[in-house]
Write an enzyme that holds these catalytic residues in place. Structure first.
Site, PDB file in Angstrom:
ATOM      1  N   ILE A  68      77.113  40.996   8.947  1.00  0.00           N
ATOM      2  CA  ILE A  68      78.025  40.107   9.679  1.00  0.00           C
ATOM      3  C   ILE A  68      78.168  40.551  11.129  1.00  0.00           C
ATOM      4  O   ILE A  68      78.213  39.720  12.048  1.00  0.00           O
ATOM      5  CB  ILE A  68      79.390  40.047   8.981  1.00  0.00           C
ATOM      6  CG1 ILE A  68      79.245  39.458   7.570  1.00  0.00           C
ATOM      7  CG2 ILE A  68      80.376  39.223   9.795  1.00  0.00           C
ATOM      8  CD1 ILE A  68      78.673  38.048   7.550  1.00  0.00           C
ATOM      9  N   SER A  75      78.686  53.665  13.481  1.00  0.00           N
ATOM     10  CA  SER A  75      77.970  53.400  12.243  1.00  0.00           C
ATOM     11  C   SER A  75      77.599  54.722  11.590  1.00  0.00           C
ATOM     12  O   SER A  75      77.039  55.606  12.255  1.00  0.00           O
ATOM     13  CB  SER A  75      76.699  52.583  12.511  1.00  0.00           C
ATOM     14  OG  SER A  75      75.932  52.456  11.321  1.00  0.00           O
ATOM     15  N   LYS A 130      87.734  39.606   8.080  1.00  0.00           N
ATOM     16  CA  LYS A 130      88.466  39.177   6.904  1.00  0.00           C
ATOM     17  C   LYS A 130      87.891  39.830   5.638  1.00  0.00           C
ATOM     18  O   LYS A 130      86.684  40.088   5.590  1.00  0.00           O
ATOM     19  CB  LYS A 130      88.488  37.652   6.796  1.00  0.00           C
ATOM     20  CG  LYS A 130      87.084  37.002   6.744  1.00  0.00           C
ATOM     21  CD  LYS A 130      86.467  37.051   5.359  1.00  0.00           C
ATOM     22  CE  LYS A 130      85.026  36.685   5.384  1.00  0.00           C
ATOM     23  NZ  LYS A 130      84.357  36.950   4.105  1.00  0.00           N
ATOM     24  N   ASP A 190      85.546  37.562  -1.530  1.00  0.00           N
ATOM     25  CA  ASP A 190      85.137  37.927  -0.181  1.00  0.00           C
ATOM     26  C   ASP A 190      84.644  36.695   0.563  1.00  0.00           C
ATOM     27  O   ASP A 190      84.827  36.568   1.776  1.00  0.00           O
ATOM     28  CB  ASP A 190      84.037  38.992  -0.232  1.00  0.00           C
ATOM     29  CG  ASP A 190      83.714  39.538   1.142  1.00  0.00           C
ATOM     30  OD1 ASP A 190      84.501  40.353   1.648  1.00  0.00           O
ATOM     31  OD2 ASP A 190      82.675  39.137   1.718  1.00  0.00           O
TER      32      ASP A 190
END
Length: 304
Positions: free
Chosen positions: A12, A34, A88, A166
């Site tokens: 994403i 990361s 989200k 999700d």
């Protein structure tokens, strides 16, 4: 320009956040965090602590990690004095979100729950059309394939994960932002497969609006990837219908297609985040998360 770092560089982040930031007139991407090596045009650090130690000036972060990691990462960021955007769902629980909201308020920074689906171009039209109409019923059908969108993502199914919610929570975010009255949970049926600890399918019964109209939601994360469905259908008085399809890119009333501008959801997300930072405000809508939490807590469970 608001100097921003992206925390978590998965699918994403790469396909939505980074392109949106590249086009944003308000943000300058200066770093990323990361735990696994990634190739970006900005410095990449293994942790927020390493980013802070680098001396790179940061004003804000976008946290795009799996949901179970967001709370502690957001705490670190807020305590560093950074504004925080949360993908989200913002957290796994209401208590985590409330704690972050209180901490952000005490530190004088913005916290923002980025429900990207509510920035689809159809949403303002739907809210306008429903402002003086009480739907007779609402039906949500949100069916996609997890392996297509999150290949190899075992975090989707481990304890504490949301599983099919999700994705389904996107539909619930549209529902709650377009419904004039609170949406209330009634019951749910959840389907688990193999040794997965999160549901892959779910059926919800809800009510909402001044007339407590029935709302059903059918979520599936094992659907045929060739025929995925993202649809919300409002049945209106006198046989009229309003239908949102393609996740927010297509809107029709009866047989009439309502023209829409091209949806650029994440551009809207970052535009709103910049506005919140500029005005010193926060936005942490927890209504979609509440509905999912209630479904997971009280839904009937079936193991396959």
């Amino acid at each position: 320009m608001i100097r921003i770092a992206v925390i978590g560089v998965g699918h994403i982040a790469r396909h939505e956040h980074l392109p949106a930031l590249k086009q944003s007139p308000s943000f300058d991407l200066v770093a990323a965090v990361s735990p696994v090596p990634v190739d970006l045009s900005v410095p990449v650090f293994e942790s927020i602590a390493a980013l802070m130690e680098s001396g790179i000036a940061v004003d804000a972060v976008a946290i795009c990690t799996p949901p179970d990691r967001r709370y502690m990462l957001a705490r670190e960021a807020i305590e560093a004095g950074w504004h925080v955007l949360l993908e989200k769902p913002p957290t796994l629980t209401r208590s985590q979100a409330q704690a972050l909201r209180d901490l952000a308020r005490s530190e004088g920074v913005t916290i923002f729950a980025a429900w990207h689906s509510v920035y689809a171009s159809a949403i303002p039209r739907i809210r306008s059309l429903l402002s003086d109409i009480d739907p007779v019923s609402i039906a949500i059908t949100w069916k996609e394939n997890a392996d297509k969108w999150h290949p190899g993502a075992d975090w989707l199914w481990r304890p504490g994960a949301l599983g099919v919610f999700d994705a389904g929570i996107n539909a619930l975010s549209i529902l709650t932002v377009t419904n004039a009255e609170p949406v209330v949970f009634q019951e749910a049926r959840l389907d688990f497969y193999g040794d997965q600890q999160a549901p892959a399918r779910a059926e919800l019964s809800l009510t909402g609006g001044r007339t407590a109209c029935p709302i059903t939601a059918s979520f599936d994360w094992r659907h045929d990837p060739a025929s995925e469905i993202w649809e919300i259908r409002w049945s209106l008085p006198e046989g009229d219908t309003l239908c949102l399809a393609k996740g927010g890119a297509h809107l029709s009333r009866g047989e009439h297609v309502i023209p829409l501008e091209e949806s650029r959801e994440y551009a809207g997300v970052y535009r709103h985040f910049a506005q919140l930072i500029d005005t010193g405000e926060s936005s942490l809508d927890l209504r979609p998360l509440d509905l999912v939490s209630e479904a997971l807590a009280y839904g009937a469970r079936r193991r396959h």
